[in-house]
Scaffold this motif. Sequence first.
Motif, PDB file in Angstrom:
ATOM      1  N   ALA A  81       0.827  -1.209   0.000  1.00  0.00           N
ATOM      2  CA  ALA A  81       0.000   0.000   0.000  1.00  0.00           C
ATOM      3  C   ALA A  81       0.860   1.257   0.000  1.00  0.00           C
ATOM      4  N   VAL A  82       1.919   1.259   0.786  1.00  0.00           N
ATOM      5  CA  VAL A  82       2.826   2.410   0.823  1.00  0.00           C
ATOM      6  C   VAL A  82       3.521   2.582  -0.527  1.00  0.00           C
ATOM      7  N   ALA A  83       3.978   1.501  -1.119  1.00  0.00           N
ATOM      8  CA  ALA A  83       4.637   1.575  -2.427  1.00  0.00           C
ATOM      9  C   ALA A  83       3.662   2.080  -3.489  1.00  0.00           C
ATOM     10  N   ALA A  84       2.439   1.610  -3.480  1.00  0.00           N
ATOM     11  CA  ALA A  84       1.439   2.070  -4.446  1.00  0.00           C
ATOM     12  C   ALA A  84       1.145   3.553  -4.255  1.00  0.00           C
ATOM     13  N   PHE A  85       1.059   4.004  -3.027  1.00  0.00           N
ATOM     14  CA  PHE A  85       0.829   5.420  -2.739  1.00  0.00           C
ATOM     15  C   PHE A  85       1.954   6.281  -3.291  1.00  0.00           C
ATOM     16  N   ILE A  86       3.194   5.858  -3.084  1.00  0.00           N
ATOM     17  CA  ILE A  86       4.347   6.615  -3.571  1.00  0.00           C
ATOM     18  C   ILE A  86       4.354   6.675  -5.098  1.00  0.00           C
TER      19      ILE A  86
ATOM     20  N   ARG B 221       1.461   8.942  -6.339  1.00  0.00           N
ATOM     21  CA  ARG B 221       1.803  10.338  -6.046  1.00  0.00           C
ATOM     22  C   ARG B 221       2.828  10.877  -7.039  1.00  0.00           C
ATOM     23  N   LYS B 222       3.820  10.070  -7.362  1.00  0.00           N
ATOM     24  CA  LYS B 222       4.849  10.473  -8.329  1.00  0.00           C
ATOM     25  C   LYS B 222       4.237  10.681  -9.715  1.00  0.00           C
ATOM     26  N   ILE B 223       3.350   9.791 -10.134  1.00  0.00           N
ATOM     27  CA  ILE B 223       2.703   9.910 -11.436  1.00  0.00           C
ATOM     28  C   ILE B 223       1.847  11.176 -11.489  1.00  0.00           C
ATOM     29  N   LEU B 224       1.118  11.465 -10.438  1.00  0.00           N
ATOM     30  CA  LEU B 224       0.292  12.666 -10.404  1.00  0.00           C
ATOM     31  C   LEU B 224       1.133  13.931 -10.446  1.00  0.00           C
ATOM     32  N   LYS B 225       2.281  13.940  -9.772  1.00  0.00           N
ATOM     33  CA  LYS B 225       3.171  15.092  -9.817  1.00  0.00           C
ATOM     34  C   LYS B 225       3.716  15.304 -11.216  1.00  0.00           C
TER      35      LYS B 225
ATOM     36  N   LYS C 281       1.064  16.825 -13.424  1.00  0.00           N
ATOM     37  CA  LYS C 281       0.842  18.236 -13.119  1.00  0.00           C
ATOM     38  C   LYS C 281       1.986  19.105 -13.615  1.00  0.00           C
ATOM     39  N   GLY C 282       3.094  18.498 -14.003  1.00  0.00           N
ATOM     40  CA  GLY C 282       4.244  19.249 -14.489  1.00  0.00           C
ATOM     41  C   GLY C 282       5.186  19.697 -13.400  1.00  0.00           C
ATOM     42  N   GLU C 283       5.028  19.171 -12.218  1.00  0.00           N
ATOM     43  CA  GLU C 283       5.921  19.534 -11.117  1.00  0.00           C
ATOM     44  C   GLU C 283       7.245  18.796 -11.273  1.00  0.00           C
ATOM     45  N   SER C 284       8.282  19.349 -10.681  1.00  0.00           N
ATOM     46  CA  SER C 284       9.583  18.692 -10.778  1.00  0.00           C
ATOM     47  C   SER C 284       9.582  17.401  -9.978  1.00  0.00           C
ATOM     48  N   GLY C 285      10.428  16.485 -10.360  1.00  0.00           N
ATOM     49  CA  GLY C 285      10.455  15.181  -9.724  1.00  0.00           C
ATOM     50  C   GLY C 285      11.122  15.166  -8.371  1.00  0.00           C
ATOM     51  N   CYS C 286      12.034  16.106  -8.143  1.00  0.00           N
ATOM     52  CA  CYS C 286      12.791  16.044  -6.897  1.00  0.00           C
ATOM     53  C   CYS C 286      12.294  17.027  -5.842  1.00  0.00           C
TER      54      CYS C 286
END
Length: 58
Positions: free
Chosen positions: A19-24, A27-31, A34-39
Motif C-alpha cells: 500500500a505504501v509503495a502504491a501510494f508513492i 503520487r509520483k505519477i500525479l506530480k 501536473k508538471g511539477e519537478s520530480g525532486c
Amino acid sequence: MDFIINNLSTIIILAVILAVAAFIIVRKILKIKKGESGCSCGCSDCPSSSSCHKSNKQ
C-alpha cells in the motif's frame, strides 16, 4: 485456511508495504502529470536542469 492463520502477520505486513509503495508511485505519477519537478527542490540550482522539462524551455 491454516496457511492464512499461520502467516497472518506476514500477510498484513506485506499488504502495508504494498500500500505504501502504491501510494508513492501514484503520487509520483500525479506530480509528473501536473508538471511539477520530480525532486521537489526546484530547477534553479539543479545540475540536470538542461535535461529536465525540455519542452518548457523552448
